[in-house]
Design a protein around this motif. Structure first.
Motif, PDB file in Angstrom:
ATOM      1  N   GLU A 184      48.985  24.988  74.017  1.00 45.77           N
ATOM      2  CA  GLU A 184      48.878  25.715  72.651  1.00 45.77           C
ATOM      3  C   GLU A 184      50.169  26.384  71.999  1.00 45.77           C
ATOM      4  N   VAL A 185      51.182  26.283  72.728  1.00 46.93           N
ATOM      5  CA  VAL A 185      52.552  26.657  72.315  1.00 46.93           C
ATOM      6  C   VAL A 185      53.768  25.614  72.203  1.00 46.93           C
TER       7      VAL A 185
ATOM      8  N   ASN B 236      49.727  21.736  65.314  1.00 47.63           N
ATOM      9  CA  ASN B 236      49.109  22.779  65.239  1.00 47.63           C
ATOM     10  C   ASN B 236      49.308  23.812  66.436  1.00 47.63           C
TER      11      ASN B 236
ATOM     12  N   GLN C 113      49.255  36.451  66.181  1.00 44.32           N
ATOM     13  CA  GLN C 113      49.009  35.166  66.424  1.00 44.32           C
ATOM     14  C   GLN C 113      49.231  34.889  67.704  1.00 44.32           C
ATOM     15  N   LEU C 114      50.253  35.562  68.614  1.00 42.97           N
ATOM     16  CA  LEU C 114      50.465  35.348  69.876  1.00 42.97           C
ATOM     17  C   LEU C 114      49.233  36.008  70.795  1.00 42.97           C
TER      18      LEU C 114
ATOM     19  N   LEU D  44      51.352  26.776  68.390  1.00 38.63           N
ATOM     20  CA  LEU D  44      51.796  27.729  67.941  1.00 38.63           C
ATOM     21  C   LEU D  44      53.492  27.890  68.352  1.00 38.63           C
ATOM     22  N   ASP D  45      54.257  28.051  67.180  1.00 38.95           N
ATOM     23  CA  ASP D  45      55.573  28.227  67.613  1.00 38.95           C
ATOM     24  C   ASP D  45      56.070  29.673  68.261  1.00 38.95           C
TER      25      ASP D  45
ATOM     26  N   GLN E  47      46.080  36.031  70.157  1.00 44.37           N
ATOM     27  CA  GLN E  47      45.239  35.049  70.227  1.00 44.37           C
ATOM     28  C   GLN E  47      45.146  34.224  71.085  1.00 44.37           C
ATOM     29  N   LEU E  48      46.303  33.825  71.709  1.00 44.89           N
ATOM     30  CA  LEU E  48      46.356  32.942  72.769  1.00 44.89           C
ATOM     31  C   LEU E  48      45.418  33.098  73.966  1.00 44.89           C
TER      32      LEU E  48
ATOM     33  N   ALA F   2      56.064  33.036  65.972  1.00 40.25           N
ATOM     34  CA  ALA F   2      54.619  33.609  65.940  1.00 40.25           C
ATOM     35  C   ALA F   2      55.005  35.128  65.833  1.00 40.25           C
TER      36      ALA F   2
END
Length: 109
Positions: A105-106, A46, A57-58, A48-49, A60-61, A53
């Motif tokens: 997370e990535v 799960n 999406q980015l 983030l690629d 929200q990191l 992304a």
């Protein structure tokens, strides 16, 4: 007759209380943080690629807002797909501390 009536009512109430206490006993107990504040563990599935992304999406990191997210996308467009997570530290505003927050997370797919 009154004694029988009140006795029967007492039995019915006792049975209802007993049933409701059993249903409470079957519910799982949550220890620690409330479920709404618990964070799912991050893993490769799960995460983030970085090469797929989008801006939302980015951004929200942790430690990455809209400006840094746009910088990540610009870097990706100028240099091609990421080949390592460490390349994030080449982006202005992403140093060792920010990288340490987002690294788990990535992923690179």
């Amino acid at each position: 007759m009154k004694t029988f009536k009140y006795g029967a009512i007492s039995l019915v109430l006792a049975a209802l209380v007993g049933l409701s206490s059993q249903s409470w006993a079957k519910q799982p107990q949550i220890v620690g943080k409330s479920p709404s504040k618990q964070v799912a563990p991050v893993n490769e599935i799960n995460a983030l690629d970085l090469n797929q992304a989008n801006l939302k999406q980015l951004s929200q990191l942790p430690g990455i807002g809209k400006t840094r997210a746009m910088a990540i996308i610009e870097y990706r467009e100028q240099h091609g797909p990421f080949t390592s997570k460490e390349q994030l530290m080449k982006i202005p505003g992403i140093g060792k501390k920010t990288y340490a927050k987002i690294e788990p997370e990535v992923r690179i797919k």
